[in-house]
Design an enzyme around this catalytic site. Structure first.
Site, PDB file in Angstrom:
ATOM      1  CE1 TYR A 158      -3.194  -5.902   5.332  1.00 30.68           C
ATOM      2  CE2 TYR A 158      -4.551  -7.692   5.413  1.00 30.68           C
ATOM      3  CZ  TYR A 158      -3.693  -6.867   4.665  1.00 30.68           C
ATOM      4  OH  TYR A 158      -3.691  -7.147   3.503  1.00 30.68           O
ATOM      5  CG  HIS A 165      -2.191   0.966   1.275  1.00 29.31           C
ATOM      6  ND1 HIS A 165      -1.948   2.350   1.207  1.00 29.31           N
ATOM      7  CD2 HIS A 165      -3.253   0.509   1.273  1.00 29.31           C
ATOM      8  CE1 HIS A 165      -3.322   2.696   0.988  1.00 29.31           C
ATOM      9  NE2 HIS A 165      -4.052   1.785   1.208  1.00 29.31           N
ATOM     10  N   GLY A 210       0.685  -4.940   2.158  1.00 33.14           N
ATOM     11  CA  GLY A 210      -0.891  -5.424   1.051  1.00 33.14           C
ATOM     12  C   GLY A 210      -0.394  -5.992  -0.085  1.00 33.14           C
TER      13      GLY A 210
HETATM   14  O1  YXS Z   1      12.093   8.796  -1.027  1.00 38.82           O
HETATM   15  P1  YXS Z   1      11.786   8.451  -2.322  1.00 38.82           P
HETATM   16  O2  YXS Z   1      10.588   9.393  -2.913  1.00 38.82           O
HETATM   17  O3  YXS Z   1      12.604   8.255  -3.277  1.00 38.82           O
HETATM   18  O4  YXS Z   1      10.656   7.107  -2.300  1.00 38.82           O
HETATM   19  C1  YXS Z   1      10.995   5.942  -1.712  1.00 38.82           C
HETATM   20  C2  YXS Z   1      10.258   5.345  -1.034  1.00 38.82           C
HETATM   21  O5  YXS Z   1       9.546   6.231   0.017  1.00 38.82           O
HETATM   22  C3  YXS Z   1       9.131   4.925  -1.816  1.00 38.82           C
HETATM   23  N1  YXS Z   1       8.220   3.820  -1.103  1.00 38.82           N
HETATM   24  C4  YXS Z   1       7.217   3.821  -0.704  1.00 38.82           C
HETATM   25  N2  YXS Z   1       6.209   5.098  -0.608  1.00 38.82           N
HETATM   26  C5  YXS Z   1       5.071   4.813  -0.289  1.00 38.82           C
HETATM   27  N3  YXS Z   1       4.471   3.693   0.253  1.00 38.82           N
HETATM   28  C6  YXS Z   1       5.265   2.606   0.308  1.00 38.82           C
HETATM   29  N4  YXS Z   1       5.021   1.398   0.912  1.00 38.82           N
HETATM   30  C7  YXS Z   1       6.724   2.834  -0.227  1.00 38.82           C
HETATM   31  N5  YXS Z   1       7.798   1.895  -0.399  1.00 38.82           N
HETATM   32  C8  YXS Z   1       8.828   2.508  -1.125  1.00 38.82           C
HETATM   33  O6  YXS Z   1       9.851   4.275  -2.943  1.00 38.82           O
HETATM   34  C9  YXS Z   1      10.989   5.081  -3.194  1.00 38.82           C
HETATM   35  C10 YXS Z   1      12.235   4.303  -2.996  1.00 38.82           C
HETATM   36  O7  YXS Z   1      12.021   3.553  -1.800  1.00 38.82           O
HETATM   37  P2  YXS Z   1      13.599   2.900  -0.846  1.00 38.82           P
HETATM   38  O8  YXS Z   1      14.525   4.001  -1.229  1.00 38.82           O
HETATM   39  O9  YXS Z   1      13.123   2.717   0.444  1.00 38.82           O
HETATM   40  O10 YXS Z   1      13.736   1.743  -1.937  1.00 38.82           O
HETATM   41  P3  YXS Z   1      14.717   0.476  -1.080  1.00 38.82           P
HETATM   42  O11 YXS Z   1      15.085  -0.334  -2.593  1.00 38.82           O
HETATM   43  O12 YXS Z   1      15.891   1.128  -0.554  1.00 38.82           O
HETATM   44  O13 YXS Z   1      13.779  -0.479  -0.302  1.00 38.82           O
HETATM   45  C11 YXS Z   1      12.676  -0.911  -0.722  1.00 38.82           C
HETATM   46  C12 YXS Z   1      11.829  -1.367   0.498  1.00 38.82           C
HETATM   47  C13 YXS Z   1      10.379  -1.994  -0.366  1.00 38.82           C
HETATM   48  C14 YXS Z   1      12.492  -2.410   1.208  1.00 38.82           C
HETATM   49  C15 YXS Z   1      11.478  -0.086   0.998  1.00 38.82           C
HETATM   50  O14 YXS Z   1      11.102   0.936   0.191  1.00 38.82           O
HETATM   51  C16 YXS Z   1      10.363  -0.075   2.071  1.00 38.82           C
HETATM   52  O15 YXS Z   1      10.867  -0.940   3.293  1.00 38.82           O
HETATM   53  N6  YXS Z   1       9.326   0.269   1.877  1.00 38.82           N
HETATM   54  C17 YXS Z   1       7.964   0.259   2.619  1.00 38.82           C
HETATM   55  C18 YXS Z   1       7.375  -1.274   2.488  1.00 38.82           C
HETATM   56  C19 YXS Z   1       6.169  -1.426   3.519  1.00 38.82           C
HETATM   57  O16 YXS Z   1       6.333  -1.115   4.767  1.00 38.82           O
HETATM   58  N7  YXS Z   1       5.095  -1.681   2.846  1.00 38.82           N
HETATM   59  C20 YXS Z   1       3.990  -1.747   3.547  1.00 38.82           C
HETATM   60  C21 YXS Z   1       3.109  -0.400   3.221  1.00 38.82           C
HETATM   61  S1  YXS Z   1       1.548  -0.573   4.237  1.00 38.82           S
HETATM   62  C22 YXS Z   1       0.630  -1.668   3.588  1.00 38.82           C
HETATM   63  O17 YXS Z   1       0.807  -2.316   2.673  1.00 38.82           O
HETATM   64  C23 YXS Z   1      -0.720  -1.877   4.425  1.00 38.82           C
HETATM   65  C24 YXS Z   1      -1.270  -0.931   5.035  1.00 38.82           C
HETATM   66  S2  YXS Z   1      -0.217  -2.884   5.991  1.00 38.82           S
HETATM   67  O18 YXS Z   1       0.931  -2.472   6.593  1.00 38.82           O
HETATM   68  O19 YXS Z   1      -1.483  -2.974   6.449  1.00 38.82           O
HETATM   69  O20 YXS Z   1      -0.063  -4.363   5.065  1.00 38.82           O
END
Ligand code: YXS
Length: 259
Positions: A138, A64, A108
């Site tokens: 969730y 998400h 998500g």
């Molecule tokens: O800083 P910029 O503008 O370059 O943007 C970065 C990140 O902020 C963005 N980005 C995201 N933006 C919004 N929502 C996200 N989920 C998200 N994930 C990433 O993408 C740009 C590159 O990210 P970066 O620099 O961190 O890349 P990386 O290759 O070093 O690391 C990749 C990840 C996926 C390991 C890292 O981006 C990360 O941990 N992202 C968050 C993953 C996460 O927690 N997803 C759950 C979202 S909440 C959800 O799905 C539900 C509500 S729930 O939680 O209930 O399941």
């Protein structure tokens, strides 16, 4: 410009999530483009869909879009949320959908992969469930979905720890249908898709819907439903919920108070 690329060859439709800058986050634009692609491919008589990321992706999807999560006090995963919409559309699609997974699957996006009918991944396809990491409750349909696929114990471990479930373990648990090497992922996926495309689409459509109806046949009393909603409100009304989102946006670790 669309955030997805689509292809159609030999009745096999492909939807490629193509937003590398934001790691294929499932924001409203990505979801709208995916819905449109699903619809178009069905109209063009695709018999099976492959859902994948761009080639060489280190992240299949980051889940998400945290920037699109509402402020504290509002349900973060309402029925009409883009993520919830794409999950229902894939599950309800009359076409079998194969998740071809290369790269990490977050939050998500795990529910998205699990909403597909068959999952094929490489060793990079780790599944990480993140609600507890950002203090999100969730939701009932998602939690039931996980319990139905992996059982209560593995679902608890994924949700409580927010640690990656490795592709090897996912395959052992039957969550991944197939674990293959990166260089055979594409050929293996399209060979399986091809064998599905040769079979009766009507029979597959009817069997897919029967499996969905029977697997989701959970009697839920109004009391249970209301209790679930009340529990979820405790979290999304909390300080921790706001802290989880603000910490991500501020690129810092969250500090949770348990309230
Ligand atoms: O800083 P910029 O503008 O370059 O943007 C970065 C990140 O902020 C963005 N980005 C995201 N933006 C919004 N929502 C996200 N989920 C998200 N994930 C990433 O993408 C740009 C590159 O990210 P970066 O620099 O961190 O890349 P990386 O290759 O070093 O690391 C990749 C990840 C996926 C390991 C890292 O981006 C990360 O941990 N992202 C968050 C993953 C996460 O927690 N997803 C759950 C979202 S909440 C959800 O799905 C539900 C509500 S729930 O939680 O209930 O399941």
């Amino acid at each position: 410009m669309s955030m997805v690329l689509t292809q159609l060859r030999d009745n096999i439709g492909t939807i490629i999530m193509n937003n590398p800058e934001q790691r294929n986050v499932l924001n409203s634009k990505m979801v709208n483009d995916m819905l449109q692609a699903l619809d178009e491919l069905a109209k063009k008589k695709a018999r099976v869909i492959v859902l994948r990321a761009y080639a060489g992706a280190k992240v299949w999807s980051a889940g998400h879009d945290i920037n699109e999560l509402p402020v504290a006090g509002r349900d973060p995963l309402p029925y009409d949320d883009p993520l919830e919409t794409i999950l229902r559309s894939i599950q309800a699609s009359s076409l079998p959908v194969i998740a071809m997974i290369e790269g990490g699957v977050w939050g998500g996006a795990c529910d998205l992969a699990l909403s597909c009918d068959i999952l094929i991944g490489t060793s990079s396809a780790a599944l990480t469930m993140t609600p507890a990491k950002i203090s999100v409750p969730y939701n009932a349909s998602g939690i039931l979905h996980f319990i139905g696929i992996m059982g209560v114990n593995i679902a608890k471990e994924m949700f409580f720890s927010a640690e990656p479930l490795t592709a090897e373990r996912a395959e052992k648990l039957g969550i991944l249908n197939h674990l293959v090497s990166a260089d055979e992922l594409e050929s293996f996926t399209y060979e399986l898709a091809g064998s599905i495309a040769k079979n009766s689409p009507l029979s597959i459509k009817v069997i897919k819907e029967q499996i969905c109806l029977l697997a989701n046949a959970h009697p839920l009393t109004p009391h249970t439903f209301e209790r679930v909603q009340g529990l979820r409100r405790l979290v999304y009304d909390s300080k921790d919920y706001a802290e989880g989102i603000n910490a991500f946006i501020g690129k810092r670790l969250p500090v949770f108070w348990g309230e």
